[in-house]
Structures are given as structure tokens and as C-alpha cells.
Design a protein around this motif. Sequence first.
Motif, PDB file in Angstrom:
ATOM      1  N   GLY A  71       0.542  -1.396   0.294  1.00  0.00           N
ATOM      2  CA  GLY A  71       0.010  -0.026   0.051  1.00  0.00           C
ATOM      3  C   GLY A  71       0.482   1.042  -0.277  1.00  0.00           C
ATOM      4  N   HIS A  72       2.479   0.880  -1.058  1.00  0.00           N
ATOM      5  CA  HIS A  72       2.656   2.342  -0.397  1.00  0.00           C
ATOM      6  C   HIS A  72       3.153   2.769  -2.130  1.00  0.00           C
ATOM      7  N   TYR A  73       2.745   2.236  -2.936  1.00  0.00           N
ATOM      8  CA  TYR A  73       3.190   2.605  -4.225  1.00  0.00           C
ATOM      9  C   TYR A  73       2.163   2.598  -5.096  1.00  0.00           C
ATOM     10  N   ASP A  74       1.775   3.775  -5.964  1.00  0.00           N
ATOM     11  CA  ASP A  74       0.934   3.547  -6.861  1.00  0.00           C
ATOM     12  C   ASP A  74       1.149   3.651  -8.534  1.00  0.00           C
ATOM     13  N   GLY A  75       2.194   3.404  -8.520  1.00  0.00           N
ATOM     14  CA  GLY A  75       2.740   4.060  -9.716  1.00  0.00           C
ATOM     15  C   GLY A  75       3.555   2.883 -10.796  1.00  0.00           C
ATOM     16  N   LEU A  76       3.756   2.732 -11.496  1.00  0.00           N
ATOM     17  CA  LEU A  76       4.211   1.739 -12.733  1.00  0.00           C
ATOM     18  C   LEU A  76       5.047   0.584 -11.539  1.00  0.00           C
ATOM     19  N   THR A  77       4.543  -0.067 -12.107  1.00  0.00           N
ATOM     20  CA  THR A  77       6.327  -1.168 -11.916  1.00  0.00           C
ATOM     21  C   THR A  77       7.284  -2.027 -13.095  1.00  0.00           C
ATOM     22  N   ASP A  78       7.870  -0.585 -14.011  1.00  0.00           N
ATOM     23  CA  ASP A  78       8.274  -0.641 -14.504  1.00  0.00           C
ATOM     24  C   ASP A  78      10.435  -0.849 -14.245  1.00  0.00           C
ATOM     25  N   GLY A  79       9.683  -0.605 -13.103  1.00  0.00           N
ATOM     26  CA  GLY A  79      11.707  -1.224 -12.499  1.00  0.00           C
ATOM     27  C   GLY A  79      12.551   0.257 -12.328  1.00  0.00           C
ATOM     28  N   SER A  80      11.415   1.296 -13.301  1.00  0.00           N
ATOM     29  CA  SER A  80      13.145   2.859 -13.314  1.00  0.00           C
ATOM     30  C   SER A  80      12.111   3.600 -11.772  1.00  0.00           C
ATOM     31  N   MET A  81      13.314   3.290 -10.410  1.00  0.00           N
ATOM     32  CA  MET A  81      13.714   4.183  -9.427  1.00  0.00           C
ATOM     33  C   MET A  81      13.566   6.005  -9.522  1.00  0.00           C
ATOM     34  N   GLY A  82      12.467   6.184 -10.044  1.00  0.00           N
ATOM     35  CA  GLY A  82      12.016   7.438  -9.943  1.00  0.00           C
ATOM     36  C   GLY A  82      11.853   8.282  -8.366  1.00  0.00           C
ATOM     37  N   GLU A  83      11.124   9.588  -8.825  1.00  0.00           N
ATOM     38  CA  GLU A  83      10.760  10.116  -7.506  1.00  0.00           C
ATOM     39  C   GLU A  83       9.732   9.820  -6.856  1.00  0.00           C
TER      40      GLU A  83
END
Length: 150
Positions: free
Chosen positions: A44-56
Motif C-alpha cells: 500500500g505504499h506505491y501506486d505507480g507503474l511497476t517498470d523498474g525505473s526508480m524515480g521520485e
Amino acid sequence: MLYRFLLAIAMCLVSAAPTLAQGDVVDAQLRINTAVQDALVWTGHYDGLTDGSMGERSISAIAAYQREQGWQATGDLAPEQKFQLLQNADLVRRRLGFRPVVDAKARTTIGLPMALLSGRQDTQRGSRYFSEGGDFEVVIGLFAPPEGGI
């Protein structure tokens, strides 16, 4: 003479040893990052794309997870923290009964939280899964693209 011969053999062995190509290292790191993002979704901590790009957004999600665990919020997971995150995510998946479901009519396999879904109905093009109170439903179907394409 024997020294040169042994040196030549050693050099051949070293050059013949398999090496990890730069692309393999990048690919492995991308898979690790994707697994971390996926685990952060489950906790429940992330709601972005799971694409491997570790952005902000990914770094902020990691920091939020670390804070919740009582750790220093650096935004960078230590190996033992990564392990704990993956275990916590797996626990959530198991509690929700998340598993792949094959829908032959829709010709697809999809992951569903089966612990939340109490019923299933056939539809004309696939299946409808629903919760006991009807608050949650998933409809899976095979649809033809519109005329003229997408």
C-alpha cells in the motif's frame, strides 16, 4: 618455459570464463527494482507503474515504508529491508488469496484476489467474479476491436 606455459593456460582459462555482460547486470537490476515496486504496491505504499525505473515516486514509497517499519527513511532499501518488504508483500498476497485464474472463454489468465471474491458467473464473452455483498466485481471478456482498428 614451464612458467610461461602455465601463465598461458591461466590466461586462456580466465578469458574463457563466463562473464556477466553489462546488459545482464542492467536487466537483473531492473528485475529487482520491479520486484521492489510490486511489493510496495502490495503493502500500500506505491501506486505507480511497476517498470523498474526508480524515480521520485518509488523512492518516496520506499521512504514511507521504511518510516512505517520504524527504520531510517533513506529511500534506499538495505538488503535485509528488501527481504522484509518482499516477505510482507507475499503475506498480503496470501491473505487476499491472490492467484492466477484461467478464463478459457476470454482466452486469458489474470491474477485475482480470490479471498475477496465469493462468486463467479459465465458471461457471453468470459466471466464475472464478484464479492458477497456485490461491492467488488471483476469482469473478464474477449472483445473484438472496433471496425477500423483501435
